[in-house]
Scaffold this motif. Structure first.
Motif, short mmCIF file in Angstrom:
data_model
loop_
_atom_site.label_atom_id
_atom_site.label_comp_id
_atom_site.label_asym_id
_atom_site.label_seq_id
_atom_site.Cartn_x
_atom_site.Cartn_y
_atom_site.Cartn_z
N UNK A 1 0.61 -1.37 -0.10
CA UNK A 1 0.03 -0.02 -0.05
C UNK A 1 0.83 1.16 -0.06
N UNK A 2 1.87 1.27 0.85
CA UNK A 2 2.81 2.63 1.07
C UNK A 2 3.52 2.73 -0.38
N UNK A 3 3.82 1.54 -1.11
CA UNK A 3 4.56 1.75 -2.12
C UNK A 3 3.70 2.41 -3.47
N UNK A 4 2.35 1.90 -3.59
CA UNK A 4 1.58 2.59 -4.43
C UNK A 4 1.00 4.10 -4.13
N UNK A 5 1.05 3.99 -2.91
CA UNK A 5 0.39 5.53 -2.55
C UNK A 5 1.47 6.48 -2.76
N UNK A 6 2.77 6.03 -2.51
CA UNK A 6 3.75 7.17 -2.81
C UNK A 6 3.92 7.49 -4.15
N UNK A 7 3.66 6.72 -4.94
CA UNK A 7 3.92 7.08 -6.35
C UNK A 7 2.64 8.18 -6.64
N UNK A 8 1.47 7.74 -6.26
CA UNK A 8 0.66 8.96 -6.65
C UNK A 8 0.77 10.14 -5.72
N UNK A 9 1.24 10.03 -4.55
CA UNK A 9 0.94 11.22 -3.66
C UNK A 9 2.21 12.10 -4.15
N UNK A 10 3.24 11.64 -4.53
CA UNK A 10 4.51 12.46 -5.14
C UNK A 10 4.04 13.21 -6.43
N UNK A 11 3.23 12.66 -7.24
CA UNK A 11 2.73 12.89 -8.61
C UNK A 11 1.73 14.19 -8.32
N UNK A 12 0.77 13.77 -7.47
CA UNK A 12 -0.06 14.66 -7.17
C UNK A 12 0.10 16.09 -6.65
N UNK A 13 1.35 15.94 -5.89
CA UNK A 13 1.88 17.05 -5.27
C UNK A 13 2.72 17.92 -6.21
N UNK A 14 3.64 17.26 -7.08
CA UNK A 14 4.28 17.86 -8.10
C UNK A 14 3.42 18.56 -9.34
N UNK A 15 2.14 18.15 -9.30
CA UNK A 15 1.21 18.52 -10.21
C UNK A 15 0.13 19.58 -9.61
N UNK A 16 0.23 19.93 -8.26
CA UNK A 16 -0.58 20.67 -7.78
C UNK A 16 -1.91 20.37 -7.74
N UNK A 17 -2.26 18.98 -7.69
CA UNK A 17 -3.46 18.44 -7.49
C UNK A 17 -3.82 18.78 -5.69
N UNK A 18 -5.31 18.97 -5.63
CA UNK A 18 -5.67 19.73 -4.28
C UNK A 18 -6.36 18.31 -3.54
N UNK A 19 -6.82 17.08 -4.07
CA UNK A 19 -7.77 16.09 -3.33
C UNK A 19 -7.12 14.77 -3.92
N UNK A 20 -7.23 13.83 -2.62
CA UNK A 20 -7.14 12.57 -3.16
C UNK A 20 -7.68 11.63 -1.88
#
Length: 143
Positions: A73-92
């Protein structure tokens, strides 16, 4: 200034209310099924406890495949969270479901919130225990 990434984490019951709706308007998010992990609720001493209780947590950590599940779970989530932060997304939204929404999903949500707060302090984490409303008050104080 860029808005903060808000991560809503839910524990829920597949049997009762089902997968939580994403109220952000984005739809989607993650849904992790915790029913493949042995259920501490089937053991008499843990039936009335939740994933917030030390005995249940110790059982999940030492007597089940939870540690292996959580690493994935941590591995999968880290990929998306890093991506969302870099792209300025606001919700997950991240959802953990089990049969009753009491043991496995609650502990998974708690552990995930701790992990994200440690690894991604720039994100805001909100935790919701959909079947254990009394635990939500404890979670508010953790933010």
């Amino acid at each position: 200034m860029q808005n903060k990434l808000v991560i809503d984490i839910h524990s829920f019951s597949y049997k009762k209310k089902g997968i939580p709706k994403d109220d952000s308007g984005n739809g989607g998010g993650f849904v992790f099924d915790c029913r493949g992990i042995l259920n501490p609720g089937r053991i008499e001493e843990y039936k009335s406890q939740t994933g917030n209780d030390a005995g249940v947590q110790k059982y999940l950590e030492n007597k089940t495949e939870f540690p292996k599940f959580f690493e994935a779970v941590k591995s999968i989530l880290s990929i998306s969270i890093e991506n969302y932060l870099s792209r300025g997304f606001e919700n997950l939204q991240i959802n953990f479901g089990c049969t009753g929404g009491q043991h496995r999903s609650v502990y998974s949500a708690i552990k995930t919130a701790q992990f994200i707060r440690e690894q991604f302090p720039e994100a805001e984490v909100k935790i919701h225990h959909d079947e254990q409303l009394h635990l939500n008050l404890l979670s508010i104080n953790d933010n």
